[in-house]
Design an enzyme around this catalytic site. Structure first.
Site, PDB file in Angstrom:
ATOM      1  N   THR A  93       0.757  -0.924  -0.085  1.00 53.83           N
ATOM      2  CA  THR A  93       0.334  -0.271   0.135  1.00 53.83           C
ATOM      3  C   THR A  93       0.638   1.438   0.160  1.00 53.83           C
ATOM      4  O   THR A  93       0.831   1.755   1.446  1.00 53.83           O
ATOM      5  CB  THR A  93      -0.771  -0.355   1.070  1.00 53.83           C
ATOM      6  OG1 THR A  93       0.485  -0.139   2.036  1.00 53.83           O
ATOM      7  CG2 THR A  93      -2.034  -1.097   1.193  1.00 53.83           C
ATOM      8  N   GLY A 264      21.050  10.037  13.939  1.00 50.67           N
ATOM      9  CA  GLY A 264      21.415  10.202  12.175  1.00 50.67           C
ATOM     10  C   GLY A 264      20.417  11.929  11.162  1.00 50.67           C
ATOM     11  O   GLY A 264      20.190  11.922  11.552  1.00 50.67           O
ATOM     12  N   CYS A 271       8.228   2.037   4.327  1.00 50.12           N
ATOM     13  CA  CYS A 271       7.045   1.896   5.964  1.00 50.12           C
ATOM     14  C   CYS A 271       6.839   3.120   6.359  1.00 50.12           C
ATOM     15  O   CYS A 271       5.505   3.274   6.359  1.00 50.12           O
ATOM     16  CB  CYS A 271       7.058   0.749   6.867  1.00 50.12           C
ATOM     17  SG  CYS A 271       7.211  -0.977   5.789  1.00 50.12           S
ATOM     18  N   LYS A 274       5.767   6.428   5.207  1.00 48.40           N
ATOM     19  CA  LYS A 274       4.486   6.837   3.844  1.00 48.40           C
ATOM     20  C   LYS A 274       2.968   6.083   5.249  1.00 48.40           C
ATOM     21  O   LYS A 274       2.123   6.549   5.282  1.00 48.40           O
ATOM     22  CB  LYS A 274       4.315   5.561   3.529  1.00 48.40           C
ATOM     23  CG  LYS A 274       4.626   3.850   3.259  1.00 48.40           C
ATOM     24  CD  LYS A 274       3.052   3.207   2.934  1.00 48.40           C
ATOM     25  CE  LYS A 274       3.538   1.842   3.011  1.00 48.40           C
ATOM     26  NZ  LYS A 274       2.345   1.142   3.484  1.00 48.40           N
TER      27      LYS A 274
HETATM   28  C1  UDX Z   1       9.678  -0.836  10.849  1.00 47.86           C
HETATM   29  C2  UDX Z   1       8.841  -1.008  11.667  1.00 47.86           C
HETATM   30  O1  UDX Z   1       9.835  -1.545  12.817  1.00 47.86           O
HETATM   31  C3  UDX Z   1       8.066  -2.627  11.197  1.00 47.86           C
HETATM   32  O2  UDX Z   1       7.992  -3.044  12.834  1.00 47.86           O
HETATM   33  C4  UDX Z   1       7.135  -2.440  10.509  1.00 47.86           C
HETATM   34  O3  UDX Z   1       6.638  -3.071  10.214  1.00 47.86           O
HETATM   35  C5  UDX Z   1       7.686  -1.227   8.989  1.00 47.86           C
HETATM   36  O4  UDX Z   1       8.414  -0.533   9.299  1.00 47.86           O
HETATM   37  P1  UDX Z   1      11.987  -1.726   9.150  1.00 47.86           P
HETATM   38  O5  UDX Z   1      10.934  -0.259   7.629  1.00 47.86           O
HETATM   39  O6  UDX Z   1      12.198  -2.663   7.829  1.00 47.86           O
HETATM   40  O7  UDX Z   1      10.149  -1.864   9.693  1.00 47.86           O
HETATM   41  O8  UDX Z   1      12.893  -0.371   9.177  1.00 47.86           O
HETATM   42  P2  UDX Z   1      13.540   0.101  11.174  1.00 47.86           P
HETATM   43  O9  UDX Z   1      14.322  -1.360  11.033  1.00 47.86           O
HETATM   44  O10 UDX Z   1      12.296   0.397  11.683  1.00 47.86           O
HETATM   45  O11 UDX Z   1      14.032   1.147  10.390  1.00 47.86           O
HETATM   46  C6  UDX Z   1      13.246   2.154   9.597  1.00 47.86           C
HETATM   47  C7  UDX Z   1      14.253   3.300   9.286  1.00 47.86           C
HETATM   48  O12 UDX Z   1      14.845   4.156  10.828  1.00 47.86           O
HETATM   49  C8  UDX Z   1      15.715   3.700   8.972  1.00 47.86           C
HETATM   50  O13 UDX Z   1      15.833   3.845   7.558  1.00 47.86           O
HETATM   51  C9  UDX Z   1      16.849   3.539   9.676  1.00 47.86           C
HETATM   52  O14 UDX Z   1      17.721   3.544   9.156  1.00 47.86           O
HETATM   53  C10 UDX Z   1      16.256   4.136  11.245  1.00 47.86           C
HETATM   54  N1  UDX Z   1      16.846   4.662  12.539  1.00 47.86           N
HETATM   55  C11 UDX Z   1      16.177   3.242  12.689  1.00 47.86           C
HETATM   56  C12 UDX Z   1      16.956   5.716  13.019  1.00 47.86           C
HETATM   57  O15 UDX Z   1      17.112   6.281  12.034  1.00 47.86           O
HETATM   58  N2  UDX Z   1      17.660   5.087  14.049  1.00 47.86           N
HETATM   59  C13 UDX Z   1      16.996   4.197  15.180  1.00 47.86           C
HETATM   60  O16 UDX Z   1      17.428   4.192  16.142  1.00 47.86           O
HETATM   61  C14 UDX Z   1      16.390   2.807  14.214  1.00 47.86           C
END
Ligand code: UDX
Length: 447
Positions: A93, A264, A271, A274
């Site tokens: 989606t 950072g 996810c 959006k």
């Molecule tokens: C996320 C949710 O964690 C998950 O539960 C959901 O089902 C889908 O969306 P994902 O998109 O795989 O999962 O990545 P995630 O590990 O959450 O990281 C998302 C973004 O946040 C990345 O770009 C990561 O680099 C950034 N991030 C994460 C940070 O900048 N700092 C952090 O401390 C953690």
């Protein structure tokens, strides 16, 4: 006899779910409308990079030597309708072009294709992330379109898997949330998740709207946590504080916790960005937009990080323009252990610098093909060392382990100037400074 399960849509979520269901002992049929994906999956190959996924796929895909044969793939809706007792809808989606709302067309078309073929009682389980209210609407449509009428029932079962940990998150979920309208649906889902339930995964039973909201609110919370620490990074920079120490210190408070406090260049991916936007759009439709105005700030702090990294890079190459400057970018994916470049902060920064005249060379361990497709005009190198050759500044934008293990001395010999900007606060400043590099990070003291 084992339940027969189908999985509709074989992207990150669906391919993993299908393989995991086979691993849990069910007979599984996966469907996708893209024939190439089905061909690859049927041969036991995964169309994206996800650690551990290919192994469990090969373990179960029918026709592969030594496999359990429990997992097959098809493009035929008839076959899916005929086969399944439980149908998981895992279509994506994405954000609609030019607006915040999410594009429901893939979910809708999955329901429109499947429902008219349901002649036996079946449970359809939505897993896609959708605006609250969608499940109630889709449940009514299902009954209306299915020849079996009320025998076709809907449940909503949001998915919380993280890319890079998708297999483990699916096989050992930290919670299972099901929005159901009948005991039969709950019972079937308990059967599907009997394995994780036996391991102690909490099982939360709700109504439809709550199940839908659990997903969007969880992602909003995570996004807020990241933007919170990034806001602290801005203040730290202004006050000469150190956000990494600050995060460590506040993280000791169990109520706050250490996770998702890595400052950072912010969050990206398919996810979080959006989902918070679609959530705001949906709250607006419901007349509850005031409740989520803070998410606008969360989004804006996050997007500001990318601009800030571009400015740090500009400063590093002399302060005025990127023209004629060589910029090495380490990392293209939105996070490590994934090949996903959707809304990747790293690529966004690389793209902005390129558009401002910088000569950008990118290297990423797994994201090169996807990055090239999205940004064909950027320069790409085959190794980190090649990317930094002659560079005026090196930007570390995705925290792959491989980058942490780089030898600053060897890199320094290849680079034009020893200046590194750590957009993920993941490198060891002492090591880089020790090798004669000027090391700068976001929200940390300059030296
Ligand atoms: C996320 C949710 O964690 C998950 O539960 C959901 O089902 C889908 O969306 P994902 O998109 O795989 O999962 O990545 P995630 O590990 O959450 O990281 C998302 C973004 O946040 C990345 O770009 C990561 O680099 C950034 N991030 C994460 C940070 O900048 N700092 C952090 O401390 C953690």
């Amino acid at each position: 006899m084992a339940l027969r399960i189908t999985v509709i849509g074989t992207g990150y979520l669906g391919a993993t779910h299908a393989a995991a269901m086979a691993e849990l002992g069910f007979e599984v049929l996966g469907l996708d409308i893209v024939p190439e994906k089905i061909e690859m999956l049927s041969a036991g190959r995964v169309p994206m990079y996800e650690p551990g996924l290919e192994e469990i796929l090969k373990k179960h895909v029918a026709g592969i030597e030594g496999s359990s044969g429990r997992l097959r793939f098809t493009t035929s809706w008839e076959e899916v309708a005929e086969f399944g007792e439980v149908h998981f809808v895992c279509t994506n989606t994405p954000q609609k072009h030019g607006e915040y709302a999410c594009d429901m067309s893939y979910v809708e078309s999955a329901f429109d294709s499947l429902a008219p073929l349901l002649t036996r009682p079946a449970l359809v389980v939505g897993k896609s992330t959708v605006p609250v209210g969608s499940a109630a609407r889709l449940a009514a449509r299902l009954v209306e379109l299915a020849p079996v009428g009320e025998g076709a029932e809907l449940a909503w079962n949001p998915e919380f898997l993280r890319e890079g940990f998708a297999v483990n998150d699916t096989l050992h979920p930290d919670r299972i949330v099901v929005g159901v309208e009948s005991e039969r649906a709950e019972k079937l889902l308990r059967e599907v998740y009997a394995g994780p339930l036996a391991e102690g995964s909490p099982f939360v039973v709700t109504d439809f709207p709550t199940a839908e909201l659990v997903k969007t609110s969880a992602n909003s919370f995570l996004a807020t946590k990241i933007s919170f620490i990034n806001a602290m990074a801005e203040v730290c920079e202004a006050a000469d504080g150190d956000v990494v120490k600050l995060a460590e210190a506040i993280g000791h408070d169990e109520r706050i916790g250490k996770k998702f406090l890595r400052a950072g260049i912010g969050f990206g991916g398919g996810c979080l960005p959006k989902d918070i936007r679609a959530f705001m759009a949906r709250a607006g439709e419901l007349g509850a937009d005031q409740a989520l105005t803070f998410l606008r700030e969360v989004d804006s702090i996050n997007m500001r990080r990318r601009g800030h990294m571009v400015e740090l890079a500009r400063e590093a190459v002399g302060g005025s323009s990127f023209l004629g400057k060589r910029v090495a970018v380490l990392g293209a994916t939105f996070k490590p252990d994934s090949d996903d470049v959707r809304d990747s902060p790293a690529l966004n920064v690389a793209g902005q610098i390129h558009l401002q005249g910088g000569q950008v060379t990118v290297f990423d361990p797994k994201g090169m093909d996807n990055a090239r497709r999205l940004f064909p005009t950027l320069g790409y190198a085959d190794t980190a060392l090649d990317a930094v050759r002659g560079a005026d500044v090196v930007l570390h934008l995705t925290e792959w382990r491989e980058f942490r293990e780089l030898d600053p001395e060897a890199l320094g010999e290849a680079a034009g100037r020893r200046i590194i900007l750590d957009g993920r606060n993941a490198l060891d400043p002492a090591v880089w400074r020790g090798a004669g590099w000027t090391y700068r990070a976001m929200g940390r003291p300059k030296a």
